[in-house]
Design a protein around this motif. Structure first.
Motif, PDB file in Angstrom:
ATOM      1  N   ALA A 127       0.819  -1.213   0.000  1.00 32.57           N
ATOM      2  CA  ALA A 127       0.000   0.000   0.000  1.00 32.57           C
ATOM      3  C   ALA A 127       0.851   1.261   0.000  1.00 32.57           C
ATOM      4  O   ALA A 127       0.520   2.224  -0.669  1.00 32.57           O
ATOM      5  N   GLY A 128       1.941   1.261   0.747  1.00 29.17           N
ATOM      6  CA  GLY A 128       2.797   2.448   0.766  1.00 29.17           C
ATOM      7  C   GLY A 128       3.292   2.803  -0.618  1.00 29.17           C
ATOM      8  O   GLY A 128       3.285   3.959  -1.013  1.00 29.17           O
ATOM      9  N   GLY A 129       3.715   1.805  -1.387  1.00 24.22           N
ATOM     10  CA  GLY A 129       4.154   2.057  -2.752  1.00 24.22           C
ATOM     11  C   GLY A 129       3.007   2.466  -3.641  1.00 24.22           C
ATOM     12  O   GLY A 129       3.148   3.315  -4.515  1.00 24.22           O
ATOM     13  N   ALA A 130       1.851   1.882  -3.403  1.00 24.24           N
ATOM     14  CA  ALA A 130       0.698   2.214  -4.236  1.00 24.24           C
ATOM     15  C   ALA A 130       0.242   3.644  -3.998  1.00 24.24           C
ATOM     16  O   ALA A 130      -0.243   4.295  -4.910  1.00 24.24           O
ATOM     17  N   PHE A 131       0.416   4.157  -2.766  1.00 19.70           N
ATOM     18  CA  PHE A 131       0.028   5.533  -2.506  1.00 19.70           C
ATOM     19  C   PHE A 131       0.856   6.504  -3.330  1.00 19.70           C
ATOM     20  O   PHE A 131       0.417   7.597  -3.625  1.00 19.70           O
ATOM     21  N   ALA A 132       2.059   6.107  -3.667  1.00 16.78           N
ATOM     22  CA  ALA A 132       2.916   6.983  -4.449  1.00 16.78           C
ATOM     23  C   ALA A 132       2.510   7.019  -5.919  1.00 16.78           C
ATOM     24  O   ALA A 132       2.953   7.866  -6.666  1.00 16.78           O
ATOM     25  N   GLN A 133       1.673   6.105  -6.338  1.00 14.30           N
ATOM     26  CA  GLN A 133       1.242   6.083  -7.728  1.00 14.30           C
ATOM     27  C   GLN A 133       0.388   7.303  -8.016  1.00 14.30           C
ATOM     28  O   GLN A 133      -0.358   7.765  -7.173  1.00 14.30           O
ATOM     29  N   SER A 134       0.448   7.783  -9.241  1.00  7.45           N
ATOM     30  CA  SER A 134      -0.248   9.020  -9.542  1.00  7.45           C
ATOM     31  C   SER A 134      -1.577   8.813 -10.241  1.00  7.45           C
ATOM     32  O   SER A 134      -2.243   9.761 -10.570  1.00  7.45           O
TER      33      SER A 134
ATOM     34  N   THR B  97      -6.606   6.009  -6.459  1.00  2.80           N
ATOM     35  CA  THR B  97      -7.406   7.233  -6.490  1.00  2.80           C
ATOM     36  C   THR B  97      -7.567   7.849  -5.122  1.00  2.80           C
ATOM     37  O   THR B  97      -8.038   8.961  -4.998  1.00  2.80           O
ATOM     38  N   ALA B  98      -7.186   7.142  -4.072  1.00  2.00           N
ATOM     39  CA  ALA B  98      -7.420   7.621  -2.715  1.00  2.00           C
ATOM     40  C   ALA B  98      -6.633   8.885  -2.411  1.00  2.00           C
ATOM     41  O   ALA B  98      -7.157   9.827  -1.857  1.00  2.00           O
ATOM     42  N   ILE B  99      -5.378   8.909  -2.750  1.00  2.00           N
ATOM     43  CA  ILE B  99      -4.534  10.049  -2.400  1.00  2.00           C
ATOM     44  C   ILE B  99      -3.635  10.381  -3.579  1.00  2.00           C
ATOM     45  O   ILE B  99      -2.790   9.589  -3.959  1.00  2.00           O
ATOM     46  N   ASP B 100      -3.842  11.561  -4.139  1.00  3.49           N
ATOM     47  CA  ASP B 100      -2.952  12.021  -5.197  1.00  3.49           C
ATOM     48  C   ASP B 100      -1.729  12.653  -4.548  1.00  3.49           C
ATOM     49  O   ASP B 100      -1.840  13.341  -3.532  1.00  3.49           O
TER      50      ASP B 100
END
Length: 132
Positions: A17-24, A58-61
């Motif tokens: 999840a931490g890596g996925a949050f960095a996705q744009s 999509t949760a956090i840009d």
């Protein structure tokens, strides 16, 4: 059997999840989630991971680079702020932590907690990014 696959996929998504949050984008989140889900749970895991990754995507840009630069260069407060909880992207900061608005972009605030600079959504106090 499907429950075990589902739990495995959820666990895998939680780990990345931490890596996925960095996705744009949603596409990147969905692709990353599907790949991880497929590794852990096969086709069913890919489907679950893809959906979970899309939601995370999509949760956090990520904040604009100008905001990141400002927070990285902002002077540290004289008193250190230490909390017992680990600072985690997507989780709110404790109410005891004072967050400071980013002057040129009121959509973001920041704090320095446990010697880590974090960018925060002011209304929810949710951590958007931890700056290394």
């Amino acid at each position: 059997m499907i429950t075990k696959l589902f739990l495995g996929a959820v666990t895998a998504v939680s780990v990345i999840a931490g890596g996925a949050f960095a996705q744009s984008s949603t596409v990147n989140g969905a692709a990353g989630g599907a790949v991880t889900g497929a590794i852990v749970g096969g086709p069913v895991g890919a489907a679950v991971g893809g959906v979970a990754g899309a939601v995370v995507g999509t949760a956090i840009d990520p904040p604009p680079e100008k905001v990141v630069t400002y927070v990285r260069e902002a002077p540290a407060p004289s008193a250190k702020v230490v909390v017992k909880e680990k600072v985690v992207v997507g989780q709110p900061l404790p109410e005891t932590v004072v967050v400071t608005p980013v002057p040129e972009n009121p959509k973001y605030s920041y704090a320095i907690v446990n010697d880590e600079r974090v960018i925060v959504e002011p209304s929810s106090r949710k951590v958007i990014q931890v700056i290394n």
